[in-house]
Design an enzyme around this catalytic site. Structure first.
Site, mmCIF file in Angstrom:
data_model
loop_
_atom_site.group_PDB
_atom_site.id
_atom_site.type_symbol
_atom_site.label_atom_id
_atom_site.label_comp_id
_atom_site.label_asym_id
_atom_site.label_seq_id
_atom_site.Cartn_x
_atom_site.Cartn_y
_atom_site.Cartn_z
ATOM 1 N N ARG A 215 0.875 -1.182 0.000
ATOM 2 C CA ARG A 215 0.000 0.000 0.000
ATOM 3 C C ARG A 215 0.906 1.223 0.000
ATOM 4 O O ARG A 215 1.750 1.384 0.891
ATOM 5 C CB ARG A 215 -0.923 -0.002 1.222
ATOM 6 C CG ARG A 215 -1.651 1.311 1.412
ATOM 7 C CD ARG A 215 -2.771 1.242 2.402
ATOM 8 N NE ARG A 215 -3.930 0.547 1.855
ATOM 9 C CZ ARG A 215 -5.176 0.688 2.305
ATOM 10 N NH1 ARG A 215 -5.431 1.490 3.316
ATOM 11 N NH2 ARG A 215 -6.171 0.026 1.751
ATOM 12 N N HIS B 141 -7.198 0.833 -6.640
ATOM 13 C CA HIS B 141 -7.460 -0.011 -5.460
ATOM 14 C C HIS B 141 -8.125 -1.315 -5.954
ATOM 15 O O HIS B 141 -9.301 -1.570 -5.702
ATOM 16 C CB HIS B 141 -8.342 0.744 -4.461
ATOM 17 C CG HIS B 141 -8.344 0.157 -3.087
ATOM 18 N ND1 HIS B 141 -7.594 -0.958 -2.726
ATOM 19 C CD2 HIS B 141 -9.014 0.528 -1.955
ATOM 20 C CE1 HIS B 141 -7.808 -1.228 -1.454
ATOM 21 N NE2 HIS B 141 -8.660 -0.358 -0.959
ATOM 22 N N GLN C 251 -10.019 -3.833 -3.647
ATOM 23 C CA GLN C 251 -11.339 -3.313 -3.289
ATOM 24 C C GLN C 251 -12.349 -3.634 -4.391
ATOM 25 O O GLN C 251 -13.466 -4.076 -4.119
ATOM 26 C CB GLN C 251 -11.256 -1.791 -3.068
ATOM 27 C CG GLN C 251 -12.572 -1.174 -2.685
ATOM 28 C CD GLN C 251 -13.090 -1.684 -1.359
ATOM 29 O OE1 GLN C 251 -12.398 -1.623 -0.355
ATOM 30 N NE2 GLN C 251 -14.309 -2.206 -1.328
ATOM 31 N N ASP D 186 -17.302 7.109 -1.966
ATOM 32 C CA ASP D 186 -16.078 6.992 -1.168
ATOM 33 C C ASP D 186 -15.813 8.369 -0.557
ATOM 34 O O ASP D 186 -16.458 9.369 -0.935
ATOM 35 C CB ASP D 186 -14.903 6.538 -2.070
ATOM 36 C CG ASP D 186 -13.605 6.313 -1.299
ATOM 37 O OD1 ASP D 186 -13.653 6.169 -0.064
ATOM 38 O OD2 ASP D 186 -12.532 6.285 -1.945
ATOM 39 N N CYS E 117 -16.565 1.775 0.113
ATOM 40 C CA CYS E 117 -15.401 0.924 0.409
ATOM 41 C C CYS E 117 -14.969 1.008 1.864
ATOM 42 O O CYS E 117 -14.269 0.115 2.346
ATOM 43 C CB CYS E 117 -14.249 1.289 -0.515
ATOM 44 S SG CYS E 117 -13.713 2.992 -0.297
ATOM 45 N N ARG F 197 -13.908 -8.557 1.162
ATOM 46 C CA ARG F 197 -12.470 -8.354 0.906
ATOM 47 C C ARG F 197 -11.679 -9.598 1.304
ATOM 48 O O ARG F 197 -10.746 -10.006 0.613
ATOM 49 C CB ARG F 197 -11.957 -7.143 1.711
ATOM 50 C CG ARG F 197 -12.526 -5.794 1.298
ATOM 51 C CD ARG F 197 -11.974 -5.349 -0.044
ATOM 52 N NE ARG F 197 -10.529 -5.290 -0.056
ATOM 53 C CZ ARG F 197 -9.787 -4.282 0.416
ATOM 54 N NH1 ARG F 197 -10.369 -3.201 0.904
ATOM 55 N NH2 ARG F 197 -8.462 -4.314 0.357
#
Ligand code: CP
Ligand code: NVA
Length: 304
Positions: free
Chosen positions: A101, A128, A131, A220, A260, A288
């Site tokens: 990340r 992402h 996700q 988001d 998310c 996830r």
């Protein structure tokens, strides 16, 4: 030959279908005691905060029989100036895969090009993709199909939006992005997704117009990690893009709301919607775990 997962384009639509089927089996618990990755070690190198990505990978790796190693960049020599290529080459000698990340997506590309092990994007400023796999699984669970579904993404055209656009293009879903001028998704992401899509990818300004024909409404945060300096301006520009009961009143009766997470309740989404009957947000967070286990199995189980 190692395979990375840096964007959705690293998988074919057939592979995504297989992965989602496998994630569903894993969720059902039919082979909970199988450990396909026994003896392997997987690094988690995180330059930004995380709740879901870190914990779901650590738990998933353990459930697959492998060993997760969390690497804080400030506690390894990377934080003291060791280069990305030297770090990538060294970690490749110990680990079987690494989840990263980070900020700039170019770091992921560089790390992947210098590694002999799979590199998985656990979020960059641009993408992402893990996700988006969880989002696909949730849409499939709630709607029974992906093809021809209409998604309305309302808010900032950020990393999550970019990966959702790629996922939509790959899997034949239509996506409408409602955002203010200047906050559109990445132009290169849009160009490639439009070139490959058999479905519609539309950008417009009016949130209600996007919500009107949506099967899924997605949002988001308005201020992503690393954008804190621009936060006041962004919040002002995005204030009419909140997912609230007024927006939901324009949507189909069976619309599903996704986010998310983490959410800034009262900014991009109200409590009422987040905790209301249309929300599948915590199923989405759970998924996830299942998609990432299926991804790790796909990338690593046949490894020697
Ligand atoms: N959605 C997501 O990636 O959450 P975290 O930042 O908590 O990992
Ligand atoms: N767009 C958000 C997503 C967090 C999971 C961020 O990058 O901070």
């Amino acid at each position: 030959m190692k395979r990375d997962f840096l964007t959705l384009w690293d998988l074919s639509s057939e592979e995504v279908d297989t992965l989602l089927k496998r994630a569903g089996e894993m969720k059902s618990g039919i082979d909970a005691n199988k450990c396909p990755l026994i003896g392997k070690s997987i690094g988690l190198l995180f330059e930004k905060a995380s709740t879901r990505t870190r914990v779901s990978f650590e738990v998933g790796i353990y459930q697959l029989g492998a060993h997760p190693i969390y690497l804080n960049p400030n506690e390894i020599q990377l934080g003291r100036g060791e280069t990305i290529p030297d770090t990538a080459r060294t970690l490749s000698r110990y680990l079987n895969a690494v989840v990263i990340r980070t900020f700039g997506h170019d770091l992921l590309d560089k790390f992947a090009s210098c590694s002999s092990i799979p590199v998985i994007n656990g979020l960059s400023d641009l993408h992402h993709p893990c996700q988006a796999l969880g989002d696909l699984m949730t849409i499939l669970e709630k709607k029974g199909r992906l093809k021809d579904i209409h998604i309305a993404y309302i808010g900032d055209g950020n990393n999550v939006a970019n990966s959702l656009i790629e996922a939509a293009s790959l899997m034949g879903m239509n996506i409408t992005i409602a955002c203010p001028e200047g906050y559109e998704p990445d132009p290169d992401v849009l160009e490639r997704a439009r070139a490959s899509a058999k479905s519609e990818i539309i950008i417009l300004r009016e949130p209600k117009e996007a919500a009107g024909r949506a099967d899924v409404i997605y949002t988001d945060v308005w201020v992503s990690m690393g954008q804190e300096k621009e936060s006041e301006e962004k919040k002002k520009r995005l204030k009419n893009y909140q997912i609230n009961s007024n927006i939901l009143s324009c949507a189909k009766k069976d619309v599903v709301v996704l986010h998310c997470l983490p959410a800034h309740r009262g900014e991009e989404i109200t409590d009422e919607v987040m905790d209301g009957p249309h929300s599948a947000i915590f199923d989405q967070a759970e998924n996830r775990l299942h998609v990432q286990k299926a991804l790790l199995e796909m990338l690593l189980a046949k490894d020697s």
